[in-house]
Write an enzyme that holds these catalytic residues in place. Structure first.
Site: not given
Ligand code: F6R
Length: 244
Positions: A67, A135, A137, A142
Site C-alpha cells: 500500500d 482494528n 486491517h 479496513e
C-alpha cells in the site's frame, strides 16, 4: 494457520527474516510482497544483516508493496516508498527498478491503480509479509461492510489515522486516503507471514487465532482461508490473549 510464539519481538523478526531469506535464496526469480509499519522494521534490519554477512542476495528479487498513502510524494519521509528505501532497498543489492510501491502523488489515480493491479496480475508472489492494524486491517483493507479483491483506493479509518499519527507531527498530517492491495490479491501469495506485537493488537489477534468467524469486521480473519499462513507473536502478546 500456524501460530509461532517467540520469546520477544526481536526473535519473531529474526524467524520471519530467515524464512524470507530461504525463499529468496532458493528461488531463481523470487517475488516478495512487503509491508511497512513499526512492526516490520526489525525484519528489514535482519535482512540487511544477512545481506551484510553475504548470506543473502536480492539481485534477482522483485518486490511489491501492500500500500501507499495518497497525496504524499515518494520523497516524503512518511511515504511507504521512503520507508522501504531507507529501511531496506538502499542497504541491499536489489535493483530499485524491481521494487514496486504505488505512487501516492500520481494525480491520475485510475492510472496509479491500473499500474498497481498490472504488477499484481503479472507477478505471482512467493511470499507476503504482513503486519496488522489494531482494528484488524491488513494492508489498508479496513473493517467495513465489504472488502475488495483487487487494488483500490480507500478512506483510512479514523482509528488507523490515530494509530499512525505517531509517525507524523500531528494527527492532521496523516493522509486520509491510500492505495491498497485487495484481500484477493493478498491471499494469492503462496505463503504468508503475519507479524504482531503489542497490547493494542490483542483483541484482533485473539479473534484471528481463537475464533472461527471470517468477518469483514476483522479483515485479518480472511487469512483463515489461506493454506499457508503463519502468525508470529511474542510471549507477551500470547500471554495477554491467553494462548498457550
Ligand atoms: C502497511 C500495512 C499496515 C500495517 C499496520 C500495522 O504496509 O500494511 O497494515 O501493517 O497498520 O502497522 P504497525 O506495524 O505500525 O503497527
Amino acid at each position: 494457520m500456524k501460530i509461532i510464539v517467540s520469546k520477544n519481538h526481536d526473535e519473531s523478526s529474526l524467524k520471519v527474516a530467515l524464512i524470507m531469506s530461504e525463499i529468496i535464496n532458493s528461488s531463481k526469480n523470487p517475488v516478495i510482497g512487503l509491508a511497512t509499519g513499526g512492526t516490520v522494521v526489525n525484519v528489514y534490519q535482519e535482512l540487511v544483516n544477512l545481506y551484510n554477512e553475504r548470506k543473502l542476495s536480492f539481485k534477482n528479487t522483485k518486490t511489491i508493496n501492500l500500500d501507499e498513502y495518497i497525496g504524499i510524494a515518494p520523497t516524503h519521509e512518511q511515504s511507504y516508498r521512503y520507508f522501504m528505501n531507507s529501511n531496506l532497498f538502499d542497504k541491499i543489492d536489489i535493483d530499485i527498478n524491481n521494487t514496486f510501491v504505488p505512487i501516492g502523488n500520481n494525480s491520475d489515480t485510475d492510472k496509479a491503480l491500473a499500474d498497481f493491479q498490472y504488477q499484481l496480475d503479472n507477478n505471482d508472489r512467493d511470499f507476503q509479509l504482513l503486519g496488522i492494524g489494531p482494528n484488524g486491517h491488513i494492508a489498508f483493507n479496513e473493517p467495513d461492510k465489504y472488502l475488495h479483491a483487487n487494488a483500490h483506493m480507500i478512506s483510512i479509518a479514523a482509528t488507523t489515522i490515530e494509530a499512525n499519527a505517531r509517525f507524523f507531527a500531528s494527527k492532521d498530517e496523516v493522509p486520509k486516503k491510500a492505495f491498497t492491495q485487495g484481500m484477493g490479491d493478498i491471499l494469492k501469495a503462496k505463503s504468508i507471514a503475519l507479524l504482531a506485537t503489542g497490547e493494542n493488537k490483542a483483541n484482533v489477534i485473539k479473534s484471528l487465532i481463537f475464533g472461527d468467524d471470517v468477518s469483514t469486521d476483522n479483515p485479518s480473519t480472511f487469512l483463515k482461508m489461506h493454506a499457508d499462513t503463519t502468525i508470529f507473536i511474542d510471549e507477551n502478546l500470547a500471554n495477554i490473549i491467553g494462548y498457550k
